[in-house]
Design a protein around this motif. Structure first.
Motif, PDB file in Angstrom:
ATOM      1  N   LEU A 257       2.579   0.913  -0.905  1.00 45.64           N
ATOM      2  CA  LEU A 257       1.881  -0.230  -1.488  1.00 45.64           C
ATOM      3  C   LEU A 257       1.394  -1.143  -0.373  1.00 45.64           C
ATOM      4  CD1 LEU A 257       1.093  -1.960  -3.978  1.00 45.64           C
ATOM      5  CD2 LEU A 257       3.400  -2.914  -3.929  1.00 45.64           C
ATOM      6  N   LEU A 258       0.116  -1.519  -0.430  1.00 42.60           N
ATOM      7  CA  LEU A 258      -0.463  -2.475   0.496  1.00 42.60           C
ATOM      8  C   LEU A 258      -1.094  -3.587  -0.319  1.00 42.60           C
ATOM      9  CD1 LEU A 258      -2.741  -1.630   3.576  1.00 42.60           C
ATOM     10  CD2 LEU A 258      -3.007  -3.705   2.238  1.00 42.60           C
ATOM     11  N   VAL A 259      -0.718  -4.841  -0.002  1.00 42.53           N
ATOM     12  CA  VAL A 259      -1.301  -6.002  -0.669  1.00 42.53           C
ATOM     13  C   VAL A 259      -1.818  -6.950   0.401  1.00 42.53           C
ATOM     14  CG1 VAL A 259      -0.910  -7.934  -2.232  1.00 42.53           C
ATOM     15  CG2 VAL A 259       0.277  -5.768  -2.619  1.00 42.53           C
ATOM     16  N   ASP A 260      -3.131  -7.149   0.440  1.00 39.05           N
ATOM     17  CA  ASP A 260      -3.741  -8.100   1.358  1.00 39.05           C
ATOM     18  C   ASP A 260      -4.298  -9.250   0.518  1.00 39.05           C
ATOM     19  OD1 ASP A 260      -5.953  -9.359   3.015  1.00 39.05           O
ATOM     20  OD2 ASP A 260      -5.090  -7.969   4.476  1.00 39.05           O
ATOM     21  N   VAL A 261      -3.781 -10.445   0.749  1.00 37.73           N
ATOM     22  CA  VAL A 261      -4.039 -11.560  -0.162  1.00 37.73           C
ATOM     23  C   VAL A 261      -5.347 -12.271   0.147  1.00 37.73           C
ATOM     24  CG1 VAL A 261      -3.133 -13.772  -0.984  1.00 37.73           C
ATOM     25  CG2 VAL A 261      -1.583 -11.847  -0.598  1.00 37.73           C
ATOM     26  N   ALA A 262      -5.744 -12.379   1.419  1.00 33.30           N
ATOM     27  CA  ALA A 262      -6.936 -13.162   1.756  1.00 33.30           C
ATOM     28  C   ALA A 262      -7.559 -12.641   3.038  1.00 33.30           C
ATOM     29  CB  ALA A 262      -6.581 -14.635   1.903  1.00 33.30           C
ATOM     30  N   GLY A 263      -8.854 -12.970   3.213  1.00 35.56           N
ATOM     31  CA  GLY A 263      -9.553 -12.613   4.445  1.00 35.56           C
ATOM     32  C   GLY A 263     -10.558 -11.501   4.247  1.00 35.56           C
ATOM     33  N   ASP A 264     -11.465 -11.407   5.212  1.00 37.98           N
ATOM     34  CA  ASP A 264     -12.452 -10.325   5.251  1.00 37.98           C
ATOM     35  C   ASP A 264     -11.850  -9.194   6.076  1.00 37.98           C
ATOM     36  OD1 ASP A 264     -14.123 -12.081   3.906  1.00 37.98           O
ATOM     37  OD2 ASP A 264     -15.118 -12.751   5.741  1.00 37.98           O
ATOM     38  N   ASP A 265     -11.437  -8.137   5.415  1.00 35.32           N
ATOM     39  CA  ASP A 265     -10.621  -7.111   6.042  1.00 35.32           C
ATOM     40  C   ASP A 265     -11.385  -5.804   6.225  1.00 35.32           C
ATOM     41  OD1 ASP A 265      -8.249  -8.852   5.852  1.00 35.32           O
ATOM     42  OD2 ASP A 265      -8.463  -8.479   3.699  1.00 35.32           O
ATOM     43  N   ARG A 266     -10.917  -4.997   7.185  1.00 39.05           N
ATOM     44  CA  ARG A 266     -11.517  -3.700   7.461  1.00 39.05           C
ATOM     45  C   ARG A 266     -10.435  -2.631   7.409  1.00 39.05           C
ATOM     46  NH1 ARG A 266     -14.887  -6.327   6.211  1.00 39.05           N
ATOM     47  NH2 ARG A 266     -16.830  -6.942   7.218  1.00 39.05           N
ATOM     48  N   TYR A 267     -10.719  -1.592   6.622  1.00 36.84           N
ATOM     49  CA  TYR A 267      -9.787  -0.489   6.444  1.00 36.84           C
ATOM     50  C   TYR A 267     -10.442   0.786   6.975  1.00 36.84           C
ATOM     51  CZ  TYR A 267      -7.653  -3.735   3.085  1.00 36.84           C
ATOM     52  OH  TYR A 267      -7.083  -4.839   2.481  1.00 36.84           O
ATOM     53  N   GLU A 268      -9.782   1.455   7.914  1.00 37.09           N
ATOM     54  CA  GLU A 268     -10.313   2.688   8.495  1.00 37.09           C
ATOM     55  C   GLU A 268      -9.216   3.753   8.456  1.00 37.09           C
ATOM     56  OE1 GLU A 268     -11.748   1.871  12.438  1.00 37.09           O
ATOM     57  OE2 GLU A 268     -12.531  -0.098  11.850  1.00 37.09           O
ATOM     58  N   ALA A 269      -9.547   4.926   7.903  1.00 37.15           N
ATOM     59  CA  ALA A 269      -8.560   6.002   7.810  1.00 37.15           C
ATOM     60  C   ALA A 269      -9.268   7.338   7.788  1.00 37.15           C
ATOM     61  CB  ALA A 269      -7.694   5.825   6.560  1.00 37.15           C
ATOM     62  N   ASP A 270      -8.482   8.404   7.858  1.00 40.52           N
ATOM     63  CA  ASP A 270      -9.029   9.754   7.797  1.00 40.52           C
ATOM     64  C   ASP A 270      -8.881  10.296   6.373  1.00 40.52           C
ATOM     65  OD1 ASP A 270     -10.104  12.170   8.434  1.00 40.52           O
ATOM     66  OD2 ASP A 270      -8.470  12.857   9.707  1.00 40.52           O
ATOM     67  N   GLN A 271      -7.662  10.710   5.990  1.00 35.25           N
ATOM     68  CA  GLN A 271      -7.469  11.353   4.702  1.00 35.25           C
ATOM     69  C   GLN A 271      -6.299  10.732   3.940  1.00 35.25           C
ATOM     70  OE1 GLN A 271      -8.275  15.885   4.870  1.00 35.25           O
ATOM     71  NE2 GLN A 271      -7.315  15.439   6.830  1.00 35.25           N
ATOM     72  N   CYS A 272      -6.375  10.841   2.603  1.00 35.64           N
ATOM     73  CA  CYS A 272      -5.273  10.483   1.703  1.00 35.64           C
ATOM     74  C   CYS A 272      -4.763   9.081   1.967  1.00 35.64           C
ATOM     75  CB  CYS A 272      -4.145  11.500   1.821  1.00 35.64           C
ATOM     76  SG  CYS A 272      -4.656  13.160   1.331  1.00 35.64           S
ATOM     77  N   SER A 273      -5.660   8.124   1.989  1.00 32.84           N
ATOM     78  CA  SER A 273      -5.320   6.739   2.293  1.00 32.84           C
ATOM     79  C   SER A 273      -6.161   5.804   1.418  1.00 32.84           C
ATOM     80  CB  SER A 273      -5.563   6.444   3.777  1.00 32.84           C
ATOM     81  OG  SER A 273      -4.791   7.284   4.599  1.00 32.84           O
ATOM     82  N   GLN A 274      -5.875   4.502   1.540  1.00 34.21           N
ATOM     83  CA  GLN A 274      -6.636   3.482   0.823  1.00 34.21           C
ATOM     84  C   GLN A 274      -6.508   3.665  -0.690  1.00 34.21           C
ATOM     85  OE1 GLN A 274     -10.551   3.846   2.541  1.00 34.21           O
ATOM     86  NE2 GLN A 274      -9.806   3.375   4.595  1.00 34.21           N
ATOM     87  N   GLY A 275      -5.239   3.676  -1.157  1.00 30.92           N
ATOM     88  CA  GLY A 275      -4.971   3.891  -2.568  1.00 30.92           C
ATOM     89  C   GLY A 275      -5.108   5.346  -2.942  1.00 30.92           C
TER      90      GLY A 275
END
Length: 604
Positions: free
Chosen positions: A328-346
């Motif tokens: 579980l990842l919870v980011d509450v505020a801000g302009d965020d950047r998510y970078e991944a390869d596979q099976c990530s980001q929910g």
């Protein structure tokens, strides 16, 4: 009653199964509080469209699942048997996966065929230990975090009790290869799947629920903290017979300035921090960078970041990504950047993985199986609550030999099974506000493959959807999916077909757009298309819309494949509309045997 739809004799004979034409159809699911998306007005016009090809709504439940296996989820069967239920599932997902992780996990349990009430487990409130941490506020929240970690980890361990050393070694060696194989070489997944059957999936759902409970507790405690006087330090916990789940953990407190953390469990008061390999994090503020943190690969992982413009950089099974675990990842505020390869980001297979971003203009970038992805017995959810967001999936894994110059995505609300005998899970991407941009290549954007369910829901804003092939509300090969856009002037583009409300090969797909002046561009098998016993429908309820197709196989089209027809429907219910392939505003039309379009005002 109209004649039953019999599209599938040849294919059914090939599969050697009994047809279910005699089964009585179920009712379309009932409305939620705000009313159903497919209300009486829509259903009346749909009946009129189907009448053009001598069918009725009751005829849509023909058999689309000639195969069975032990991995199948009820929602997959339901949407294949009753494809109009896709609208109800999309509406449920919009409500049930919003800004509350605890509610989302309990709701998600039902999607995975568990009764939420039976997943409740009481915490051990007798937990207590001494830590050499000052000030007292830092010590107290660290102890609370350890209690939450122990509770979540105990649920995961209970789920794995039936595994022996050989099973655990098999998961460690090959488990990730089910959906994150770097080699792209053929391999036998039989052993890993046999181990998976020994895992108690309910225990992994309980672990995710425990992590969600930890988020609530940590956010409440953090609101009362003044960390200005905290000093950064790291400790290794002693081995304690009473708390085996904490064996070998390192814990760290971070002060208000910049820190570099590698401990397992970290509470940080602020500053621009760097985290590497951390498993359980609460960060109170700052522009932070996370690398390889909160991973759910045969493990639990949690990141709670309360403020700042953060960057998450990972490879596989991260950023709310789980495999035989919970994350579980919870980011509450801000302009965020998510970078991944596979099976990530929910993303999840055999487990639960969720990512909640509650504010800001965010960017998500991944290669494959990201941004709301569900593999076998997995529920993967990405919920972005606010902001103008961008999503990209692709660019690395070639779709050779079919499309060697294009890349696989299998992302952005995508469910994926393992052909030929392992059904897939549930992938959900829900974006609740903002003008958003979605870009994928092959397979994505509310789509699914092989007895799975994929949903992309966008609740507001002027949005743009770009795809190369296979998606945008399309079920592909015995699967079901939907793309639901509630509002805004939206643009949908697909270069190579099987998109925008398409049912391809014993599948069901729906694209439902409620409002705005929208533009749809496609090639073949788009704008409500179907073949091979599938059902595809595009419904646009309002606005001045334009439909552009470079080939005639679009805008309410069906054709024969594998010895069967499909049913393709385009329904536009308002505004002044334009069509490139034969449709006209205020008319009905048919194409081939079972393709139909209807442009008219909603029935009153």
């Amino acid at each position: 009653m109209k004649r039953r739809l019999v599209l599938f004799f040849a294919a059914a004979a090939a599969f050697g199964v009994a047809l279910r034409a005699e089964d009585p159809p179920k009712e379309v699911p009932t409305a939620k509080a705000e009313g159903p998306l497919l209300d009486k007005a829509v259903l009346k016009r749909l009946e009129q469209a189907l009448d053009c090809v001598n069918l009725s709504v009751e005829d849509l439940g023909w058999d689309k699942r000639p195969l069975s296996d032990d991995w199948r989820l009820a929602c997959v069967n339901d949407t294949l048997d009753h494809p109009l239920a896709l609208a109800d599932y999309a509406q449920r997902a919009e409500k049930e996966f919003a800004d509350d992780p605890s509610a989302a996990v309990l709701n998600g349990a039902a999607w995975l065929d568990f009764e939420p009430a039976k997943l409740q487990v009481l915490r051990d409130e007798k937990f207590g230990m001494e830590l050499p941490i000052q000030p007292a506020a830092a010590r107290d929240i660290m102890l609370a975090a350890l209690r939450e970690w122990r509770f979540a980890e105990s649920q995961r361990l209970s789920a794995m009790e039936a595994l022996d050393d050989a099973d655990e070694a098999s998961l460690a060696k090959d488990g990730v290869r089910l959906y994150a194989d770097e080699s792209e070489e053929a391999w036998d997944s039989t052993a890993v799947l046999a181990v998976a059957k020994k895992i108690d999936l309910a225990g992994l759902v309980r672990a995710e629920a425990a992590l969600a409970g930890a988020v609530k507790m940590l956010r409440s405690a953090a609101a009362k903290i003044d960390g200005a006087a905290w000093k950064s330090d790291t400790w290794r916990l002693p081995n304690m017979a009473a708390y085996p789940e904490l064996k070998g953990l390192t814990v760290a407190i971070g002060g208000p300035g910049p820190d570099r953390h590698t401990a397992d469990l970290v509470i940080d008061a602020g500053g621009d921090d760097e985290y590497t390999g951390c498993r359980f994090v609460l960060d109170l503020g700052g522009d932070d960078t996370y690398r390889g943190c909160g991973k759910g690969m045969v493990a639990i992982g949690l990141i709670v970041d309360l403020a700042g413009n953060d960057r998450y950089i990972d490879k596989n099974i991260a950023q709310g990504g789980a495999a035989f675990g919970a994350s579980l990842l919870v980011d509450v505020a801000g302009d965020d950047r998510y970078e991944a390869d596979q099976c990530s980001q929910g993303s999840a297979f055999y487990g639960v993985g969720m990512l909640f971003d509650l504010a800001g203009d965010d960017g998500y970038r991944g290669a494959r199986h990201v941004q709301g992805f569900g593999g076998v017995k997995g529920l993967g959810v990405l919920s972005d609550v606010a902001g103008n967001d961008t999503y990209y999936a692709g660019g690395k894994y070639s779709h050779a030999p079919l499309l060697p110059e294009n890349f696989q995505s299998l992302s952005q609300g995508f469910g994926f099974g393992l052909r030929p005998n392992v059904s897939g899970g549930i992938g959900i991407l829900a974006d609740h506000a903002g003008n958003d941009q979605y870009t994928a290549e092959v397979f994505g954007q509310g789509a699914s493959y092989w007895f799975a369910l994929g949903l992309l829901i966008d609740s507001a804003g002027h949005d743009k959807y770009d795809l190369y092939q296979y998606g945008q509300g399309s079920g592909i090969h015995l699967s079901s999916a939907a793309l639901f856009d509630r509002a805004g002037n939206d643009a949908y583009s697909c270069n190579n077909g099987v998109a925008q409300g398409c049912g391809h090969d014993w599948a069901a797909g729906m694209l439902l757009d409620l409002a705005g002046n929208d533009y749809y561009q496609g090639a073949g098998m788009t704008h409500g298309g179907a073949n091979a016993n599938g059902f595809g429908i595009l419904i646009d309820r309002a606005g001045d819309d334009a439909y552009s197709g470079v080939r005639p196989e679009c805008q309410g089209f069906s054709f024969q494949s594998r010895g069967t027809f499909g049913l393709g429907v385009l329904l536009d219910l308002g505004g002044k509309d334009k069509y490139s392939q034969g449709g006209r505003d205020g008319t009905a039309w048919t194409k081939t045997t079972l393709g139909v379009g209807l442009d008219c005002e909603e029935a009153k």
